[in-house]
Write a protein that holds these residues in place. Structure first.
Motif, PDB file in Angstrom:
ATOM      1  N   ILE A 234       0.694  -1.155  -0.014  1.00 53.78           N
ATOM      2  CA  ILE A 234       0.020  -0.139  -0.158  1.00 53.78           C
ATOM      3  C   ILE A 234       0.714   1.221   0.038  1.00 53.78           C
ATOM      4  CG2 ILE A 234      -1.843   1.329   1.288  1.00 53.78           C
ATOM      5  CD1 ILE A 234      -2.685  -1.590   2.487  1.00 53.78           C
ATOM      6  N   GLU A 235       1.953   1.101   1.131  1.00 49.82           N
ATOM      7  CA  GLU A 235       3.002   2.732   0.856  1.00 49.82           C
ATOM      8  C   GLU A 235       3.774   2.665  -0.342  1.00 49.82           C
ATOM      9  OE1 GLU A 235       5.152   3.456   4.434  1.00 49.82           O
ATOM     10  OE2 GLU A 235       3.876   1.714   5.505  1.00 49.82           O
ATOM     11  N   ARG A 236       3.918   1.355  -0.954  1.00 51.52           N
ATOM     12  CA  ARG A 236       4.849   1.407  -2.141  1.00 51.52           C
ATOM     13  C   ARG A 236       4.136   2.178  -3.365  1.00 51.52           C
ATOM     14  NH1 ARG A 236       5.848  -3.433  -2.290  1.00 51.52           N
ATOM     15  NH2 ARG A 236       8.335  -3.307  -1.546  1.00 51.52           N
ATOM     16  N   SER A 237       2.824   1.730  -3.389  1.00 42.24           N
ATOM     17  CA  SER A 237       1.914   2.220  -4.418  1.00 42.24           C
ATOM     18  C   SER A 237       1.898   3.759  -4.261  1.00 42.24           C
ATOM     19  CB  SER A 237       0.790   1.773  -4.285  1.00 42.24           C
ATOM     20  OG  SER A 237       0.767   0.235  -4.705  1.00 42.24           O
ATOM     21  N   ALA A 238       1.656   4.189  -3.118  1.00 45.81           N
ATOM     22  CA  ALA A 238       1.476   5.741  -2.818  1.00 45.81           C
ATOM     23  C   ALA A 238       2.922   6.176  -3.449  1.00 45.81           C
ATOM     24  CB  ALA A 238       0.955   5.905  -1.473  1.00 45.81           C
ATOM     25  N   LYS A 239       3.736   5.804  -2.803  1.00 42.51           N
ATOM     26  CA  LYS A 239       5.061   6.685  -3.045  1.00 42.51           C
ATOM     27  C   LYS A 239       5.788   6.630  -4.469  1.00 42.51           C
ATOM     28  CE  LYS A 239       7.098   5.672   1.624  1.00 42.51           C
ATOM     29  NZ  LYS A 239       7.255   7.144   1.989  1.00 42.51           N
ATOM     30  N   GLN A 240       5.481   5.355  -5.315  1.00 37.65           N
ATOM     31  CA  GLN A 240       5.450   5.413  -6.626  1.00 37.65           C
ATOM     32  C   GLN A 240       4.772   6.287  -7.319  1.00 37.65           C
ATOM     33  OE1 GLN A 240       4.946   1.124  -7.297  1.00 37.65           O
ATOM     34  NE2 GLN A 240       7.404   0.505  -7.170  1.00 37.65           N
ATOM     35  N   GLU A 241       3.535   6.523  -6.968  1.00 33.18           N
ATOM     36  CA  GLU A 241       2.655   7.551  -7.566  1.00 33.18           C
ATOM     37  C   GLU A 241       3.118   8.934  -7.571  1.00 33.18           C
ATOM     38  OE1 GLU A 241      -2.037   8.874  -7.800  1.00 33.18           O
ATOM     39  OE2 GLU A 241      -1.432   7.244  -6.484  1.00 33.18           O
ATOM     40  N   GLN A 242       3.876   9.179  -6.284  1.00 33.29           N
ATOM     41  CA  GLN A 242       4.275  10.503  -6.195  1.00 33.29           C
ATOM     42  C   GLN A 242       5.374  10.768  -6.693  1.00 33.29           C
ATOM     43  OE1 GLN A 242       4.326  11.524  -1.713  1.00 33.29           O
ATOM     44  NE2 GLN A 242       3.054  10.032  -1.534  1.00 33.29           N
ATOM     45  N   LEU A 243       6.370   9.804  -6.693  1.00 34.45           N
ATOM     46  CA  LEU A 243       7.794   9.916  -7.339  1.00 34.45           C
ATOM     47  C   LEU A 243       7.494   9.943  -9.210  1.00 34.45           C
ATOM     48  CD1 LEU A 243      10.605   9.816  -7.280  1.00 34.45           C
ATOM     49  CD2 LEU A 243      10.675   7.376  -7.466  1.00 34.45           C
ATOM     50  N   SER A 244       6.511   9.189  -9.684  1.00 32.43           N
ATOM     51  CA  SER A 244       6.301   9.278 -10.931  1.00 32.43           C
ATOM     52  C   SER A 244       5.890  10.776 -11.304  1.00 32.43           C
ATOM     53  CB  SER A 244       5.302   8.298 -11.346  1.00 32.43           C
ATOM     54  OG  SER A 244       5.814   6.897 -11.057  1.00 32.43           O
ATOM     55  N   LEU A 245       4.974  11.029 -10.428  1.00 29.16           N
ATOM     56  CA  LEU A 245       4.402  12.587 -10.781  1.00 29.16           C
ATOM     57  C   LEU A 245       5.611  13.670 -10.922  1.00 29.16           C
ATOM     58  CD1 LEU A 245       1.921  14.414 -11.204  1.00 29.16           C
ATOM     59  CD2 LEU A 245       1.578  14.490  -8.743  1.00 29.16           C
ATOM     60  N   LEU A 246       6.563  13.633  -9.708  1.00 27.18           N
ATOM     61  CA  LEU A 246       7.555  14.417  -9.627  1.00 27.18           C
ATOM     62  C   LEU A 246       8.459  14.449 -10.894  1.00 27.18           C
ATOM     63  CD1 LEU A 246       8.398  14.542  -5.887  1.00 27.18           C
ATOM     64  CD2 LEU A 246       7.156  16.445  -7.239  1.00 27.18           C
ATOM     65  N   LEU A 247       8.982  13.089 -11.350  1.00 19.70           N
ATOM     66  CA  LEU A 247       9.749  12.740 -12.230  1.00 19.70           C
ATOM     67  C   LEU A 247       9.221  13.242 -13.599  1.00 19.70           C
ATOM     68  CD1 LEU A 247      11.410   9.481 -11.298  1.00 19.70           C
ATOM     69  CD2 LEU A 247      12.334  11.677 -10.874  1.00 19.70           C
ATOM     70  N   SER A 248       7.879  13.252 -13.810  1.00 18.45           N
ATOM     71  CA  SER A 248       7.358  13.702 -15.145  1.00 18.45           C
ATOM     72  C   SER A 248       7.193  15.190 -15.248  1.00 18.45           C
ATOM     73  CB  SER A 248       5.973  13.064 -15.198  1.00 18.45           C
ATOM     74  OG  SER A 248       4.962  13.573 -14.116  1.00 18.45           O
ATOM     75  N   ALA A 249       7.618  15.997 -14.086  1.00 22.46           N
ATOM     76  CA  ALA A 249       7.645  17.284 -14.179  1.00 22.46           C
ATOM     77  C   ALA A 249       8.489  18.100 -15.112  1.00 22.46           C
ATOM     78  CB  ALA A 249       7.256  17.853 -12.702  1.00 22.46           C
ATOM     79  N   THR A 250       8.331  19.387 -15.249  1.00 18.27           N
ATOM     80  CA  THR A 250       9.674  20.155 -15.661  1.00 18.27           C
ATOM     81  C   THR A 250      11.001  20.000 -14.890  1.00 18.27           C
ATOM     82  OG1 THR A 250       9.012  22.127 -14.921  1.00 18.27           O
ATOM     83  CG2 THR A 250       7.956  21.674 -16.676  1.00 18.27           C
ATOM     84  N   ASP A 251      11.994  20.272 -15.750  1.00 17.34           N
ATOM     85  CA  ASP A 251      13.549  20.341 -15.286  1.00 17.34           C
ATOM     86  C   ASP A 251      13.254  21.301 -13.804  1.00 17.34           C
ATOM     87  OD1 ASP A 251      14.365  18.387 -16.668  1.00 17.34           O
ATOM     88  OD2 ASP A 251      15.317  20.103 -18.068  1.00 17.34           O
ATOM     89  N   ALA A 252      12.715  22.258 -13.885  1.00 13.19           N
ATOM     90  CA  ALA A 252      12.801  23.255 -12.682  1.00 13.19           C
ATOM     91  C   ALA A 252      12.007  22.719 -11.641  1.00 13.19           C
ATOM     92  CB  ALA A 252      12.124  24.687 -13.215  1.00 13.19           C
ATOM     93  N   VAL A 253      10.939  22.142 -11.955  1.00  7.00           N
ATOM     94  CA  VAL A 253      10.066  21.606 -10.838  1.00  7.00           C
ATOM     95  C   VAL A 253      10.860  20.261  -9.931  1.00  7.00           C
ATOM     96  CG1 VAL A 253       8.125  20.083 -10.275  1.00  7.00           C
ATOM     97  CG2 VAL A 253       7.897  22.156 -11.879  1.00  7.00           C
ATOM     98  N   ARG A 254      11.509  19.600 -10.877  1.00  5.41           N
ATOM     99  CA  ARG A 254      12.396  18.293 -10.338  1.00  5.41           C
ATOM    100  C   ARG A 254      13.361  18.797  -9.679  1.00  5.41           C
ATOM    101  NH1 ARG A 254      11.894  16.082 -15.746  1.00  5.41           N
ATOM    102  NH2 ARG A 254      14.187  16.657 -16.102  1.00  5.41           N
ATOM    103  N   ARG A 255      13.963  19.605  -9.931  1.00 10.38           N
ATOM    104  CA  ARG A 255      15.367  20.648  -9.225  1.00 10.38           C
ATOM    105  C   ARG A 255      14.715  21.173  -7.859  1.00 10.38           C
ATOM    106  NH1 ARG A 255      17.007  22.404 -14.038  1.00 10.38           N
ATOM    107  NH2 ARG A 255      16.093  24.522 -13.902  1.00 10.38           N
TER     108      ARG A 255
END
Length: 353
Positions: A234-255
């Motif tokens: 359950i925790e893994r799914s939530a963290k992976q969703e958050q991580l995927s969202l951040l990694l798909s953002a712009t370079d500035a947002v990722r930094r």
């Protein structure tokens, strides 16, 4: 945000030490109080404190679960269907029973911040579990977070358990190892009963107390089967969703969110390592690891554990090696059907004189 937790890796050398060591290492001193509620008069027995966490080599009780290749419980076996080996030497079974040996079950709940929002799901699942037990079975309740608290000592009363479940309050950190230590070492069960712990947790200890290998050794010493309902998936799914969202953002947002990205990656690695430890803990003690995809599955899982405990075989044998030398004796159980899935603890520590 969930505070970072320290994960303790279990090395191969630690495993070899636990399974082959001939000297007892005293567990670390815990900070929780010892069990204070007196044992009911009908259950009082004279017990040597040194024998509480070890087996008298006169006779060994070994709870065993057998499933077929489809995972269904096999409940029609007789004594002649089993073979048991201790340190590679076949032993003679003296007795076998099914559903006739009572079980003392410690219900443990991780009330830290990672599970605090789902305490009501646990309460419902725990009450449903207790309703499936036999009349002579007993339960106790332990909460762990920043501390380890015994909320209910041994009881057969569902009313008392219900009241104790209402006393669970959320905390912050996770003293998982100390909780296993308390349940195995200090929360003493009847010497004639099977012993089990059922715990809802992600297994990631905060590193503020005992180590994983100390907790595992305590469970093996006390012959306690550990069943873990892990919310790691359950925790893994939530963290992976958050991580995927951040990694798909712009370079500035990722930094801008780099610290959060690093924290999520560390959290995912800790969950992976925790599952490895939980696999070792449950397999070594004869329990089972469940990884539900949702907290809505808790009632079903707890009912399944209750069904397994009701249909366990209790194998008794008098070891050919009758020495009380404190050594670890590795045990293996087989059935006459090679397709059966046999679950039992890996061994026991012989009692010392």
């Amino acid at each position: 945000m969930l505070p970072a937790k320290t994960f303790v890796w279990l090395s191969v050398s630690v495993l070899l030490f636990i399974f082959t060591s001939t000297a007892f290492v005293a567990p670390a001193q815990s900070q929780y109080p010892p069990t204070a509620t007196p044992t009911p008069p009908g259950d009082q027995q004279e017990i040597d404190p040194d024998d509480v966490i070890s087996v008298s080599t006169t006779e060994v009780l070994l709870p065993v679960t057998v499933r077929d290749r489809s995972g269904r419980l096999v409940t029609d076996l007789t004594r002649k269907d089993f073979r048991i080996f201790e340190n590679g030497v076949e032993q003679s079974l003296s007795e076998l029973s099914l559903r006739q040996v009572p079980v003392d079950i410690v219900l443990m709940i991780d009330a830290s911040s990672s599970a605090a929002n789902n305490l009501e799901d646990f309460r419902l699942a725990a009450e449903g579990f207790a309703a499936h037990l036999d009349a002579d079975d007993r339960t106790s309740l332990i909460q762990f977070d920043d501390r380890v608290a015994l909320l209910q000592d041994w009881t057969r009363s569902q009313v008392q358990l219900h009241r104790a479940l209402k006393r669970i309050v959320p905390g912050m950190f996770t003293r998982f190892h100390d909780a296993v230590l308390l349940a195995s070492r200090d929360q003493l069960a009847r010497p004639t009963a099977r012993r089990a712990v059922i715990v809802l947790t992600d297994g990631i200890d905060s590193g503020r107390g005992s180590t994983f290998d100390t907790a595992l050794r305590a469970a093996l010493n006390s012959q306690t089967a550990v069943y873990v309902v892990s919310n790691t998936q359950i925790e893994r799914s939530a963290k992976q969703e958050q991580l995927s969202l951040l990694l798909s953002a712009t370079d500035a947002v990722r930094r801008f969110n780099q610290l959060r990205i690093d924290d999520l990656r560390l959290g995912l690695a800790a969950l992976d390592g925790s599952e490895q430890n939980l696999e070792v803990l449950t397999a070594s003690t004869g329990g089972r690891l469940y990884k539900p995809a949702s907290f809505r599955d808790l009632e079903k899982i707890y009912a399944e554990v209750a069904d397994e405990l009701r249909h366990q075989y209790a194998l008794y044998y008098a070891p050919l090696n009758a020495k009380k030398d404190g050594q670890f004796r590795r045990v293996r159980v087989e059935t006459s059907n090679p397709t059966h899935q046999v679950t039992a603890r890996i061994g026991y520590f012989a009692g010392k004189r």
